[in-house]
Design a protein around this motif. Structure first.
Motif, PDB file in Angstrom:
ATOM      1  N   GLU A 105       0.867  -1.141   0.029  1.00 19.27           N
ATOM      2  CA  GLU A 105       0.063   0.026   0.004  1.00 19.27           C
ATOM      3  C   GLU A 105       0.997   1.338   0.085  1.00 19.27           C
ATOM      4  O   GLU A 105       0.700   2.251  -0.685  1.00 19.27           O
ATOM      5  CB  GLU A 105      -0.944   0.082   1.288  1.00 19.27           C
ATOM      6  CG  GLU A 105      -2.157   0.974   1.093  1.00 19.27           C
ATOM      7  CD  GLU A 105      -1.619   1.985   2.069  1.00 19.27           C
ATOM      8  OE1 GLU A 105      -2.429   3.228   2.062  1.00 19.27           O
ATOM      9  OE2 GLU A 105      -0.965   2.073   3.062  1.00 19.27           O
ATOM     10  N   GLU A 106       2.075   1.191   0.650  1.00 22.43           N
ATOM     11  CA  GLU A 106       2.818   2.271   0.870  1.00 22.43           C
ATOM     12  C   GLU A 106       3.503   2.593  -0.620  1.00 22.43           C
ATOM     13  O   GLU A 106       3.552   3.612  -1.120  1.00 22.43           O
ATOM     14  CB  GLU A 106       4.019   2.306   1.775  1.00 22.43           C
ATOM     15  CG  GLU A 106       3.402   2.044   3.206  1.00 22.43           C
ATOM     16  CD  GLU A 106       4.331   1.663   4.309  1.00 22.43           C
ATOM     17  OE1 GLU A 106       4.362   2.273   5.504  1.00 22.43           O
ATOM     18  OE2 GLU A 106       5.163   1.013   4.003  1.00 22.43           O
ATOM     19  N   LEU A 107       3.922   1.301  -1.129  1.00 26.30           N
ATOM     20  CA  LEU A 107       4.592   1.415  -2.302  1.00 26.30           C
ATOM     21  C   LEU A 107       3.457   2.157  -3.284  1.00 26.30           C
ATOM     22  O   LEU A 107       3.965   2.929  -4.277  1.00 26.30           O
ATOM     23  CB  LEU A 107       5.171   0.176  -2.914  1.00 26.30           C
ATOM     24  CG  LEU A 107       5.645  -0.059  -4.416  1.00 26.30           C
ATOM     25  CD1 LEU A 107       6.820   0.681  -4.729  1.00 26.30           C
ATOM     26  CD2 LEU A 107       5.541  -1.582  -4.416  1.00 26.30           C
ATOM     27  N   PHE A 108       2.382   1.501  -3.557  1.00 31.87           N
ATOM     28  CA  PHE A 108       1.539   2.114  -4.574  1.00 31.87           C
ATOM     29  C   PHE A 108       1.010   3.485  -4.413  1.00 31.87           C
ATOM     30  O   PHE A 108       0.777   4.248  -5.400  1.00 31.87           O
ATOM     31  CB  PHE A 108       0.332   0.924  -4.758  1.00 31.87           C
ATOM     32  CG  PHE A 108       0.486  -0.144  -5.520  1.00 31.87           C
ATOM     33  CD1 PHE A 108       0.253   0.126  -6.940  1.00 31.87           C
ATOM     34  CD2 PHE A 108       1.156  -1.221  -5.101  1.00 31.87           C
ATOM     35  CE1 PHE A 108       0.773  -1.157  -7.999  1.00 31.87           C
ATOM     36  CE2 PHE A 108       1.411  -2.368  -5.735  1.00 31.87           C
ATOM     37  CZ  PHE A 108       1.265  -2.155  -7.516  1.00 31.87           C
ATOM     38  N   GLU A 109       1.084   3.976  -3.173  1.00 31.22           N
ATOM     39  CA  GLU A 109       0.821   5.381  -2.961  1.00 31.22           C
ATOM     40  C   GLU A 109       1.805   6.125  -3.621  1.00 31.22           C
ATOM     41  O   GLU A 109       1.662   7.202  -4.163  1.00 31.22           O
ATOM     42  CB  GLU A 109       0.626   5.560  -1.655  1.00 31.22           C
ATOM     43  CG  GLU A 109       0.158   7.192  -1.456  1.00 31.22           C
ATOM     44  CD  GLU A 109      -0.206   7.429   0.111  1.00 31.22           C
ATOM     45  OE1 GLU A 109       0.214   8.711   0.465  1.00 31.22           O
ATOM     46  OE2 GLU A 109      -1.044   6.753   0.592  1.00 31.22           O
ATOM     47  N   VAL A 110       3.194   6.028  -3.434  1.00 27.88           N
ATOM     48  CA  VAL A 110       4.412   6.480  -3.870  1.00 27.88           C
ATOM     49  C   VAL A 110       4.147   6.392  -5.520  1.00 27.88           C
ATOM     50  O   VAL A 110       4.553   7.129  -5.984  1.00 27.88           O
ATOM     51  CB  VAL A 110       5.591   5.815  -3.229  1.00 27.88           C
ATOM     52  CG1 VAL A 110       6.707   6.411  -4.265  1.00 27.88           C
ATOM     53  CG2 VAL A 110       5.650   6.345  -1.708  1.00 27.88           C
TER      54      VAL A 110
END
Length: 195
Positions: free
Chosen positions: A115-120
């Motif tokens: 989730e953190e990766l895809f937000e970035v």
């Protein structure tokens, strides 16, 4: 790319993962510390988070942990990290993790890491985040996700140019060169955000 001073690292908190994942987290922490590159991470004491933080500290690296208070209450916080920032929400945590960093490095993890990766990646696609995003693909962990991203581009849900918003490496030793050689990205990316 200019000098790399600080990176954000996303990674797992699971302590049950295969040794190869922990080994790469430890090696990456050592590499970052020895090169004088500071790290922002999620503040955890176990799993890959604990492993990379311990490795950074062992090698006298600069570590900043950012953790929500509810995680502190259940004792997930790394007690050895002196610079620990407590926040109220996961959204605040994600904002501070990437703030004033020169790159994001994503190690294997679960839904929170992804989730953190895809937000970035979404922010980079929109030109709201312009720094390199590196996937450390230990044991081929990200291969299915990369195939999905390729399918997204092949089916024209995003442009071919958007394949340049991340880089994939197989070994910790290749992370820094990948940051240095990443395709430049600017806020102008907003103009090609739509397909």
């Amino acid at each position: 790319m200019e000098e790399i001073k600080r990176v954000c690292v996303f990674c797992a908190s699971s302590s049950k993962v295969k040794e190869c994942y922990t080994k790469d987290a430890v090696l990456l922490g050592k590499i970052l510390a020895q090169k004088g590159i500071g790290m922002n991470y999620g503040g955890g004491a176990v799993g890959l988070m604990g492993a990379i933080a311990d490795s950074m500290l062992l090698n006298r690296g600069d570590v900043t942990g950012i953790i929500p208070r509810f995680m502190v209450e259940v004792e997930w916080e790394h007690k050895g990290v002196a610079n620990m920032i407590h926040v109220d929400t996961m959204a605040e945590r994600k904002k501070l993790l990437v703030e004033n960093t020169d790159a994001v490095i994503c190690l294997p993890g679960s839904t929170g890491t992804l989730e953190e990766l895809f937000e970035v990646l979404s922010n980079k696609k929109l030109g709201l985040f312009t720094k390199p995003v590196i996937l450390l693909n230990t044991n081929g962990f990200f291969n299915p996700m990369i195939q999905m991203l390729d399918k997204i581009a092949n089916e024209e849900f995003m442009r071919d140019e958007h394949r340049n918003i991340w880089s994939v490496v197989e070994k910790p030793e290749d992370v820094i060169p990948a940051i240095i050689n990443a395709t430049p990205w600017t806020m102008e990316a907003f103009k090609i955000a739509a397909v």
